[in-house]
Design a protein around this motif. Structure first.
Motif, PDB file in Angstrom:
ATOM      1  N   ARG A 269       0.820  -1.207   0.000  1.00 43.46           N
ATOM      2  CA  ARG A 269       0.000   0.000   0.000  1.00 43.46           C
ATOM      3  C   ARG A 269       0.857   1.261   0.000  1.00 43.46           C
ATOM      4  O   ARG A 269       0.354   2.352  -0.279  1.00 43.46           O
ATOM      5  N   GLN A 270       2.140   1.126   0.329  1.00 37.90           N
ATOM      6  CA  GLN A 270       2.998   2.293   0.475  1.00 37.90           C
ATOM      7  C   GLN A 270       4.120   2.344  -0.558  1.00 37.90           C
ATOM      8  O   GLN A 270       5.013   3.181  -0.477  1.00 37.90           O
ATOM      9  N   THR A 271       4.082   1.436  -1.535  1.00 34.08           N
ATOM     10  CA  THR A 271       5.171   1.371  -2.498  1.00 34.08           C
ATOM     11  C   THR A 271       4.780   1.987  -3.832  1.00 34.08           C
ATOM     12  O   THR A 271       3.600   2.107  -4.172  1.00 34.08           O
ATOM     13  N   ASP A 272       5.793   2.339  -4.602  1.00 29.61           N
ATOM     14  CA  ASP A 272       5.614   2.894  -5.937  1.00 29.61           C
ATOM     15  C   ASP A 272       5.793   1.768  -6.950  1.00 29.61           C
ATOM     16  O   ASP A 272       6.856   1.162  -7.032  1.00 29.61           O
ATOM     17  N   LEU A 273       4.752   1.496  -7.711  1.00 33.33           N
ATOM     18  CA  LEU A 273       4.793   0.407  -8.690  1.00 33.33           C
ATOM     19  C   LEU A 273       5.064   0.901 -10.105  1.00 33.33           C
ATOM     20  O   LEU A 273       4.894   0.140 -11.060  1.00 33.33           O
ATOM     21  N   SER A 274       5.483   2.140 -10.228  1.00 32.59           N
ATOM     22  CA  SER A 274       5.765   2.671 -11.559  1.00 32.59           C
ATOM     23  C   SER A 274       7.164   2.236 -12.005  1.00 32.59           C
ATOM     24  O   SER A 274       7.960   1.722 -11.226  1.00 32.59           O
ATOM     25  N   GLY A 275       7.464   2.471 -13.266  1.00 33.58           N
ATOM     26  CA  GLY A 275       8.778   2.134 -13.791  1.00 33.58           C
ATOM     27  C   GLY A 275       8.856   0.690 -14.247  1.00 33.58           C
ATOM     28  O   GLY A 275       7.848  -0.016 -14.365  1.00 33.58           O
ATOM     29  N   GLN A 276      10.079   0.229 -14.473  1.00 33.30           N
ATOM     30  CA  GLN A 276      10.315  -1.112 -15.028  1.00 33.30           C
ATOM     31  C   GLN A 276      10.397  -2.157 -13.926  1.00 33.30           C
ATOM     32  O   GLN A 276      11.314  -2.977 -13.898  1.00 33.30           O
ATOM     33  N   ILE A 277       9.407  -2.178 -13.052  1.00 36.57           N
ATOM     34  CA  ILE A 277       9.489  -3.030 -11.872  1.00 36.57           C
ATOM     35  C   ILE A 277       9.478  -4.514 -12.234  1.00 36.57           C
ATOM     36  O   ILE A 277      10.012  -5.355 -11.504  1.00 36.57           O
ATOM     37  N   TRP A 278       8.868  -4.853 -13.372  1.00 38.67           N
ATOM     38  CA  TRP A 278       8.795  -6.259 -13.754  1.00 38.67           C
ATOM     39  C   TRP A 278      10.139  -6.829 -14.186  1.00 38.67           C
ATOM     40  O   TRP A 278      10.277  -8.036 -14.379  1.00 38.67           O
ATOM     41  N   ILE A 279      11.144  -5.950 -14.319  1.00 44.48           N
ATOM     42  CA  ILE A 279      12.467  -6.454 -14.684  1.00 44.48           C
ATOM     43  C   ILE A 279      13.179  -7.068 -13.479  1.00 44.48           C
ATOM     44  O   ILE A 279      14.145  -7.815 -13.633  1.00 44.48           O
ATOM     45  N   ALA A 280      12.692  -6.781 -12.259  1.00 48.91           N
ATOM     46  CA  ALA A 280      13.328  -7.294 -11.038  1.00 48.91           C
ATOM     47  C   ALA A 280      13.385  -8.820 -11.015  1.00 48.91           C
ATOM     48  O   ALA A 280      14.454  -9.398 -10.765  1.00 48.91           O
ATOM     49  N   PRO A 281      12.268  -9.539 -11.251  1.00 51.55           N
ATOM     50  CA  PRO A 281      12.381 -11.011 -11.250  1.00 51.55           C
ATOM     51  C   PRO A 281      13.254 -11.541 -12.379  1.00 51.55           C
ATOM     52  O   PRO A 281      13.910 -12.573 -12.214  1.00 51.55           O
TER      53      PRO A 281
ATOM     54  N   GLU B 293       9.142   3.123  -0.216  1.00 53.11           N
ATOM     55  CA  GLU B 293       8.700   3.521  -1.547  1.00 53.11           C
ATOM     56  C   GLU B 293       9.185   2.565  -2.628  1.00 53.11           C
ATOM     57  O   GLU B 293       8.521   2.382  -3.655  1.00 53.11           O
ATOM     58  N   TYR B 294      10.349   1.959  -2.409  1.00 56.25           N
ATOM     59  CA  TYR B 294      10.922   1.051  -3.409  1.00 56.25           C
ATOM     60  C   TYR B 294      10.889  -0.397  -2.946  1.00 56.25           C
ATOM     61  O   TYR B 294      11.565  -1.253  -3.536  1.00 56.25           O
ATOM     62  N   PHE B 295      10.097  -0.684  -1.927  1.00 55.86           N
ATOM     63  CA  PHE B 295      10.041  -2.049  -1.397  1.00 55.86           C
ATOM     64  C   PHE B 295       9.493  -3.027  -2.425  1.00 55.86           C
ATOM     65  O   PHE B 295       9.845  -4.213  -2.421  1.00 55.86           O
ATOM     66  N   ALA B 296       8.632  -2.552  -3.324  1.00 57.93           N
ATOM     67  CA  ALA B 296       8.044  -3.451  -4.321  1.00 57.93           C
ATOM     68  C   ALA B 296       9.112  -4.088  -5.206  1.00 57.93           C
ATOM     69  O   ALA B 296       8.945  -5.222  -5.672  1.00 57.93           O
ATOM     70  N   TRP B 297      10.226  -3.388  -5.448  1.00 57.96           N
ATOM     71  CA  TRP B 297      11.298  -3.975  -6.237  1.00 57.96           C
ATOM     72  C   TRP B 297      11.860  -5.214  -5.541  1.00 57.96           C
ATOM     73  O   TRP B 297      12.122  -6.237  -6.189  1.00 57.96           O
ATOM     74  N   ALA B 298      12.047  -5.120  -4.222  1.00 58.01           N
ATOM     75  CA  ALA B 298      12.523  -6.280  -3.459  1.00 58.01           C
ATOM     76  C   ALA B 298      11.477  -7.383  -3.453  1.00 58.01           C
ATOM     77  O   ALA B 298      11.805  -8.576  -3.526  1.00 58.01           O
TER      78      ALA B 298
END
Length: 308
Positions: A51-63, A124-129
């Motif tokens: 609920r507190q993270t930013d999902l914008s950008g190329q986040i799908w490249i993390a996996p 804010e960037y926890f979604a990348w992890a």
């Protein structure tokens, strides 16, 4: 530097508390705590942090990068095994080869990677992890990791255990909460509920570190240090250095790149020990890489933060 020192105080302090409690409390306590975190604590904390993270950008490249790190670690470990065979004219036992490969491939990107990422980069960037772990490291451990365990293991029940362990990936509550959290983040809730969710999530992070200390307190044997050095050198130094240098080519810079670097540089995962025990691999090697890797992290973490 201030954030790093604060992290070390919390990290070492909570792990030390867990280590002491692990020596004093019954052996069932770490198991119960792990079950509670697996089924309740971690899934709810994932919903909260999403609920507190930013999902914008190329986040799908993390996996995708997680899979690259796993495969590169496995390839370099395979080269290390071949090099050792050539230089010493002795071939490591198959269970030892399997444990060495797992330690070089699988990182503790959840219970250890999450709190370190939250402390050094922020929510804010926890979604990348999260994407790196749940869509990368976790399937890598319980798909490729289990396949390697079955291949190198000596357990006569490999086929049935392979099926049983592989099925765990589909019932993992963290994956289900991840999907639910992506939907729930769009729903407004009262501030008091938001506050409660946030405090619960941070309490879960603290308990995860305590659990690591409890598990480390149960590791009593150290051995195979040369092979441990090979696997940890690959997992915690070579792979992050090679792939970290290529992140700008993927368009990753700033905090997002820092999250990826931190996740790649984590020590071997406890999943490597679980797989080693399930398929009768080299348990002593798996145990030693866990213990030495956790201590080595205190030295390597400042290096990665400085380099990247």
């Amino acid at each position: 530097m201030g954030n790093l020192l604060e992290l070390y105080v919390k990290l070492v302090g909570l792990v030390l508390v867990g280590f002491i409690l692990g020596r004093k409390l019954p052996s069932t306590v770490p198991t119960r705590l792990a079950q509670w975190l697996f089924w309740v604590g971690v899934p709810i904390s994932i919903v909260s942090f999403l609920r507190q993270t930013d999902l914008s950008g190329q986040i799908w490249i993390a996996p995708a990068i997680a899979y690259l790190a796993i495969l590169l670690g496995a390839f370099l470990a395979w080269l290390g095994i071949k090099g050792q065979t050539y230089l010493s004219n002795t071939i490591p036992q198959r269970p030892t080869q399997g444990s060495l490969l797992l330690a070089a491939m699988l990182g503790n990107t959840g219970y250890l990677g999450f709190p370190i990422t939250l402390a050094m980069v922020g929510k804010e960037y926890f979604a990348w992890a999260l994407f790196y772990d749940l869509l990368g490291s976790f399937p890598g451990a319980y798909a490729l990791g289990v396949a390697l365990g079955a291949h190198f293991g000596t357990n006569l029940q490999n086929h049935s255990q392979f099926t049983q362990v592989s099925r765990a990936i589909f019932i993992n509550p963290a994956l289900w909460s991840f999907g639910f959290g992506l939907i729930f983040r769009q729903i407004a809730i009262p501030d008091i509920w938001e506050f409660g969710l946030d405090k619960f999530a941070w309490s879960t992070v603290a308990l995860s570190l305590v659990l690591i200390g409890m598990r480390l307190s149960k590791l009593n044997s150290l051995g195979n240090l040369p092979q441990v050095g090979i696997s940890l050198g690959i997992k915690m130094l070579i792979v992050p250095l090679i792939l970290g240098s290529t992140l700008p080519l993927f368009g990753l810079t700033g905090p997002a790149a820092k999250v990826i670097i931190l996740q790649m540089a984590m020590p071997p995962a406890f999943a490597s020990l679980v797989i080693a025990e399930t398929f009768n691999l080299d348990r002593n090697l798996a145990v030693t890489t866990l213990a030495v890797g956790a201590m080595l992290l205190l030295l390597t973490l400042p290096i990665w933060l400085w380099l990247f």
